[in-house]
Scaffold this active site. Sequence first.
Site, PDB file in Angstrom:
ATOM      1  N   SER A 177      -0.511  -7.537   6.858  1.00 45.71           N
ATOM      2  CA  SER A 177      -1.427  -6.399   6.825  1.00 45.71           C
ATOM      3  C   SER A 177      -2.050  -6.311   5.425  1.00 45.71           C
ATOM      4  O   SER A 177      -2.122  -7.306   4.695  1.00 45.71           O
ATOM      5  CB  SER A 177      -0.613  -5.148   7.173  1.00 45.71           C
ATOM      6  OG  SER A 177      -1.416  -4.004   7.184  1.00 45.71           O
ATOM      7  N   LYS A 182      -7.262  -4.420   9.656  1.00 46.24           N
ATOM      8  CA  LYS A 182      -5.846  -4.306   9.267  1.00 46.24           C
ATOM      9  C   LYS A 182      -5.216  -3.029   9.840  1.00 46.24           C
ATOM     10  O   LYS A 182      -4.026  -3.029  10.183  1.00 46.24           O
ATOM     11  CB  LYS A 182      -5.701  -4.351   7.746  1.00 46.24           C
ATOM     12  CG  LYS A 182      -6.148  -5.672   7.107  1.00 46.24           C
ATOM     13  CD  LYS A 182      -5.234  -6.846   7.482  1.00 46.24           C
ATOM     14  CE  LYS A 182      -5.562  -8.093   6.665  1.00 46.24           C
ATOM     15  NZ  LYS A 182      -4.716  -9.251   6.997  1.00 46.24           N
ATOM     16  N   ILE A 190      -2.277 -10.866  -4.828  1.00 46.11           N
ATOM     17  CA  ILE A 190      -1.332 -11.965  -5.083  1.00 46.11           C
ATOM     18  C   ILE A 190      -2.015 -13.055  -5.920  1.00 46.11           C
ATOM     19  O   ILE A 190      -3.136 -13.483  -5.603  1.00 46.11           O
ATOM     20  CB  ILE A 190      -0.818 -12.553  -3.737  1.00 46.11           C
ATOM     21  CG1 ILE A 190      -0.101 -11.465  -2.907  1.00 46.11           C
ATOM     22  CG2 ILE A 190       0.103 -13.744  -3.986  1.00 46.11           C
ATOM     23  CD1 ILE A 190       1.147 -10.875  -3.515  1.00 46.11           C
TER      24      ILE A 190
END
Length: 269
Positions: free
Chosen positions: A148, A166, A195
């Site tokens: 998600s 999402k 990330i």
Amino acid sequence: MKISEYFPSEVFKDRTVFVTGGGSGINLGIAKSYAAVGAKVAICGRTEERLDQAKGELEALGVKIHAVVADVRDYEALQDACDEIHVALGPISDLVCGAAGNFLCPANEMSANAFRTVVDIDLIGTFNATRAAFEQLKETHGCVLMVSAGQAYMPYSHQAHAGAAKAGIENLAKNLALEWGQYGIRVNTVVPGPIEGTEGVKRLTDEKQKHMLLQSIPLKRLGLPEEIGQVAVFLSSPMAAYITGSQIVCDGGMNLSGSALFNMAVNQA
Ligand code: COA
């Protein structure tokens, strides 16, 4: 400490994990974490070259790997991929729905096709994967993890398409957890923050934006692909046997400060 030191090798040695979009980024990080604990791993994606590279990296971890070209928007291709994986590695015990597409675009400049494309890849692609793998997951009493995003529960500028997709995934996960619990199938979501090194971060942030983004993260750093992989492996493990219909947020606390700094960064760009 390595993830393999937390899980005895017999826990995952007979498991077959299928990661959609596993050729790069967070999804490759997830695939590597499963390989590191001894699971057999299958990945799919749209680009053969990228899959070949990822397959090589995964094989270096010493487990059986299968890579198949399939676009998650194409249900038949996913069904064929699942059949192929069954033959090559045995029945799928863990499915990670990670394939996603994204770009920054103000809603009033976004074409209908652009909006639909992201919903098709992220939301419909996730349903397609779960549906195609259902019979195998039923046989193995398997585990589904959907990737998600923070956009699912908080609006982010220029992310109307990804937010809608999402948010749909979050609801779909709960629905499938409700319906498939009777077959021993658990369904959860993970909410990664930004990330390091991923396509998403490259697309969503230049250096100036990245600096603003870091200010909004209490832990003051980007996450690592393997940190999402660790969540995935935990959720697949017997330690999470009673967890279904849940969302695990792994974002360095970014959600706590809202999306205001991200929005400012995007709107200044
Ligand atoms: N801004 C605005 N619209 C965009 C866009 C952008 N940066 N990128 C694509 N689109 C639009 C296209 O213009 C097209 O709409 P149109 O037909 O009205 O012109 C529509 O989105 C589909 O794009 P297309 O490139 O034909 O689709 P695709 O299936 O080949 O690409 C995407 C998929 C759109 C997700 C592409 O961005 C992609 O491949 N991304 C790489 C993976 C990725 O995004 N990873 C990050 C995950 S978080």
